[in-house]
Design a protein around this motif. Structure first.
Motif, PDB file in Angstrom:
ATOM      1  N   PHE A  84     -14.298 -32.760  30.604  1.00 11.78           N
ATOM      2  CA  PHE A  84     -14.891 -34.000  30.112  1.00 11.78           C
ATOM      3  C   PHE A  84     -16.391 -34.010  30.373  1.00 11.78           C
ATOM      4  CE2 PHE A  84     -16.143 -38.463  30.796  1.00 11.78           C
ATOM      5  CZ  PHE A  84     -15.881 -38.942  29.528  1.00 11.78           C
ATOM      6  N   CYS A  87     -18.481 -32.494  27.519  1.00 12.90           N
ATOM      7  CA  CYS A  87     -18.471 -33.396  26.358  1.00 12.90           C
ATOM      8  C   CYS A  87     -19.375 -34.599  26.597  1.00 12.90           C
ATOM      9  CB  CYS A  87     -17.049 -33.856  26.068  1.00 12.90           C
ATOM     10  SG  CYS A  87     -15.928 -32.529  25.640  1.00 12.90           S
ATOM     11  N   TYR A  88     -19.333 -35.143  27.795  1.00 10.62           N
ATOM     12  CA  TYR A  88     -20.143 -36.312  28.105  1.00 10.62           C
ATOM     13  C   TYR A  88     -21.634 -35.958  28.146  1.00 10.62           C
ATOM     14  CZ  TYR A  88     -21.219 -40.886  29.939  1.00 10.62           C
ATOM     15  OH  TYR A  88     -21.709 -42.148  30.085  1.00 10.62           O
ATOM     16  N   TYR A  91     -22.679 -35.678  24.620  1.00 13.14           N
ATOM     17  CA  TYR A  91     -22.756 -37.023  24.041  1.00 13.14           C
ATOM     18  C   TYR A  91     -24.089 -37.692  24.375  1.00 13.14           C
ATOM     19  CZ  TYR A  91     -22.377 -42.073  24.118  1.00 13.14           C
ATOM     20  OH  TYR A  91     -22.646 -43.404  23.986  1.00 13.14           O
TER      21      TYR A  91
END
Length: 102
Positions: A84, A87-88, A91
């Motif tokens: 995660f 991905c964060y 982002y």
């Protein structure tokens, strides 16, 4: 921290982390062979360097970018969640700055 600055620093962070993980693996294997205390200390520091890099990136870069996006800086702790975290971080390259009028 603006989008472009964060994106460049994130790219440098990602490449550095890749090479530090390779060096860390080599150092961990060398720890098993060496008995000299100074060499063991240096190899241990090299082994810990990826964790130190992640902490510094989260503390110095992610918190500033989160503040700039208008989000809570506490969300920088998401970097500790495997898979995660990447991905964060990616982002955070996209939201606009809240203080920017464009």
């Amino acid at each position: 921290m603006t989008r472009s600055t964060y994106s460049v620093i994130f790219l440098i962070f990602f490449v550095s982390l890749f090479f530090l993980n390779i060096a860390s693996g080599v150092a961990q294997r060398a720890i098993l062979r060496d008995t000299e205390p100074l060499v063991l200390m240096i190899e241990s520091l090299i082994s810990a360097s990826p964790a130190i890099l992640v902490f510094c990136f989260a503390y110095f870069c992610m918190t500033r970018r989160l503040r700039d996006c208008g989000q809570s800086p506490n969300k920088a702790w998401f970097i500790l969640i495997p898979l995660f975290n990447i991905c964060y971080c990616v982002y955070l390259c996209f939201p606009r700055s809240k203080h920017c009028s464009v």
